[in-house]
Design a protein around this motif. Structure first.
Motif, mmCIF file in Angstrom:
data_model
loop_
_atom_site.group_PDB
_atom_site.id
_atom_site.type_symbol
_atom_site.label_atom_id
_atom_site.label_comp_id
_atom_site.label_asym_id
_atom_site.label_seq_id
_atom_site.Cartn_x
_atom_site.Cartn_y
_atom_site.Cartn_z
ATOM 1 N N ASP A 187 -12.165 15.568 -13.353
ATOM 2 C CA ASP A 187 -11.070 14.693 -12.938
ATOM 3 C C ASP A 187 -10.714 14.947 -11.479
ATOM 4 O O ASP A 187 -10.388 14.027 -10.735
ATOM 5 C CB ASP A 187 -9.840 14.942 -13.815
ATOM 6 C CG ASP A 187 -10.051 14.489 -15.249
ATOM 7 O OD1 ASP A 187 -10.900 13.616 -15.473
ATOM 8 O OD2 ASP A 187 -9.369 15.024 -16.139
ATOM 9 N N ALA A 188 -10.794 16.214 -11.075
ATOM 10 C CA ALA A 188 -10.447 16.576 -9.697
ATOM 11 C C ALA A 188 -11.426 15.949 -8.703
ATOM 12 O O ALA A 188 -11.026 15.487 -7.630
ATOM 13 C CB ALA A 188 -10.429 18.092 -9.542
ATOM 14 N N LEU A 189 -12.704 15.912 -9.061
ATOM 15 C CA LEU A 189 -13.707 15.323 -8.175
ATOM 16 C C LEU A 189 -13.487 13.823 -8.032
ATOM 17 O O LEU A 189 -13.599 13.256 -6.938
ATOM 18 C CB LEU A 189 -15.112 15.612 -8.705
ATOM 19 C CG LEU A 189 -16.291 15.118 -7.857
ATOM 20 C CD1 LEU A 189 -16.221 15.699 -6.453
ATOM 21 C CD2 LEU A 189 -17.612 15.489 -8.524
ATOM 22 N N TYR A 190 -13.172 13.170 -9.128
ATOM 23 C CA TYR A 190 -12.888 11.743 -9.084
ATOM 24 C C TYR A 190 -11.656 11.470 -8.226
ATOM 25 O O TYR A 190 -11.634 10.542 -7.408
ATOM 26 C CB TYR A 190 -12.684 11.207 -10.495
ATOM 27 C CG TYR A 190 -12.437 9.714 -10.550
ATOM 28 C CD1 TYR A 190 -13.318 8.825 -9.943
ATOM 29 C CD2 TYR A 190 -11.326 9.194 -11.215
ATOM 30 C CE1 TYR A 190 -13.098 7.454 -9.994
ATOM 31 C CE2 TYR A 190 -11.113 7.825 -11.277
ATOM 32 C CZ TYR A 190 -11.993 6.961 -10.662
ATOM 33 O OH TYR A 190 -11.772 5.608 -10.715
ATOM 34 N N GLN A 191 -10.620 12.290 -8.382
ATOM 35 C CA GLN A 191 -9.409 12.135 -7.577
ATOM 36 C C GLN A 191 -9.711 12.325 -6.097
ATOM 37 O O GLN A 191 -9.152 11.635 -5.242
ATOM 38 C CB GLN A 191 -8.342 13.138 -8.038
ATOM 39 C CG GLN A 191 -6.933 12.796 -7.575
ATOM 40 C CD GLN A 191 -6.421 11.484 -8.162
ATOM 41 O OE1 GLN A 191 -6.765 11.111 -9.281
ATOM 42 N NE2 GLN A 191 -5.605 10.765 -7.401
ATOM 43 N N TYR A 192 -10.621 13.244 -5.810
ATOM 44 C CA TYR A 192 -11.037 13.467 -4.422
ATOM 45 C C TYR A 192 -11.666 12.198 -3.839
ATOM 46 O O TYR A 192 -11.372 11.802 -2.706
ATOM 47 C CB TYR A 192 -12.035 14.624 -4.356
ATOM 48 C CG TYR A 192 -12.671 14.806 -2.996
ATOM 49 C CD1 TYR A 192 -12.014 15.507 -1.987
ATOM 50 C CD2 TYR A 192 -13.919 14.247 -2.713
ATOM 51 C CE1 TYR A 192 -12.584 15.652 -0.732
ATOM 52 C CE2 TYR A 192 -14.500 14.387 -1.461
ATOM 53 C CZ TYR A 192 -13.824 15.094 -0.472
ATOM 54 O OH TYR A 192 -14.396 15.230 0.770
ATOM 55 N N ILE A 193 -12.538 11.553 -4.608
ATOM 56 C CA ILE A 193 -13.175 10.319 -4.151
ATOM 57 C C ILE A 193 -12.123 9.243 -3.873
ATOM 58 O O ILE A 193 -12.153 8.567 -2.849
ATOM 59 C CB ILE A 193 -14.194 9.821 -5.192
ATOM 60 C CG1 ILE A 193 -15.373 10.798 -5.296
ATOM 61 C CG2 ILE A 193 -14.693 8.414 -4.846
ATOM 62 C CD1 ILE A 193 -16.327 10.483 -6.430
ATOM 63 N N LEU A 194 -11.194 9.102 -4.795
ATOM 64 C CA LEU A 194 -10.148 8.093 -4.634
ATOM 65 C C LEU A 194 -9.299 8.354 -3.399
ATOM 66 O O LEU A 194 -9.057 7.462 -2.583
ATOM 67 C CB LEU A 194 -9.258 8.045 -5.879
ATOM 68 C CG LEU A 194 -9.898 7.550 -7.177
ATOM 69 C CD1 LEU A 194 -8.910 7.674 -8.327
ATOM 70 C CD2 LEU A 194 -10.379 6.113 -7.045
#
Length: 247
Positions: free
Chosen positions: A27-34
């Protein structure tokens, strides 16, 4: 240090609760992309519609922000002008398309629920792109069949985005492959279906995920061997398969 099996299982459960947003294992990696690549570049109308949609009880149906960003760029890369969208919801992906098209670009947009579309329409109007949209309320297949009867519609669409009832994806495909131009693109959303395409029989998935899973599997198999198209399946959002018509 890697995650334990229990942690991985819990993380997978969180993704199921989040819904069709990302297939990334973090989830943290996805949030980073966003936060790094998507939100800073998101047009203000897109942000407004995304936040409005997030408050709706069916917000799981909306296109993810990173996928909308991708579609917006893709449409510009292929110089799309005449497009179609099957499955609109509140219009987040529709707005991404409308913003990408030239001033005289057109989108034939179809959905069985006008009420949801009307939620996002004020934002679309404020963005100054509502004139590009021809919205039709009701099932898409009758509209497509009517268009098929007139040969002048064949091969006229540059880009088509499908994000509606998964049980009709193959029915749509047999019509859309004739309506899209040679060299044009059809994009099918949710083709990895919350990761369920590789889920074991005892996986704790929601009933609607299991219900549509077989239809998604059937579509994926059919697209993989269709000689009329080239394909690329991307692990973006909930999985999106691009089909380029070659004959």
């Amino acid at each position: 240090m890697g995650s334990t099996p229990e942690e991985q299982q819990n993380q997978g459960g969180r993704h199921q609760e989040v819904g069709h947003k990302t297939l990334l294992q973090s989830d943290a990696l996805y949030q980073y992309i966003l936060e790094t690549s998507v939100y800073p570049r998101e047009p203000e109308p897109m942000k407004e519609l995304r936040e409005l949609t997030a408050k709706h009880s069916w917000n799981i149906m909306t296109t993810s922000a990173d996928e909308a960003q991708f579609l917006n760029m893709l449409l510009k890369l292929v110089n799309a002008k005449n497009t179609m969208e099957i499955g609109v919801y509140t219009g987040y992906s529709l707005l991404a398309t409308a913003l990408a098209l030239p001033e005289d670009g057109k989108i034939l947009a179809m959905d069985i629920n006008r009420e949801n579309y009307d939620l996002g329409l004020p934002v679309i109007q404020k963005a100054g792109v509502a004139h590009k949209i021809d919205f039709r309320e009701g099932p898409a297949l009758p509209v497509l069949d009517q268009m098929m009867e007139d040969g002048r519609n064949h091969g006229t669409f540059d880009f088509i985005f499908v994000d509606a009832d998964k049980d009709n994806y193959l029915n749509y495909h047999e019509r859309l492959i004739k309506l899209v131009k040679v060299g044009g693109l059809i994009a099918y959303d949710n083709t990895l279906w919350n990761g369920s395409v590789v889920a074991p029989p005892d996986a704790p998935l929601r009933k609607y995920v299991w219900f549509y899973r077989d239809y998604v599997l059937e579509l994926n198999k059919a697209l993989a061997v269709d000689p009329r198209i080239e394909i690329s399946q991307l692990p973006l959002g909930d999985g999106i398969t691009l089909c380029r018509r070659i004959s």
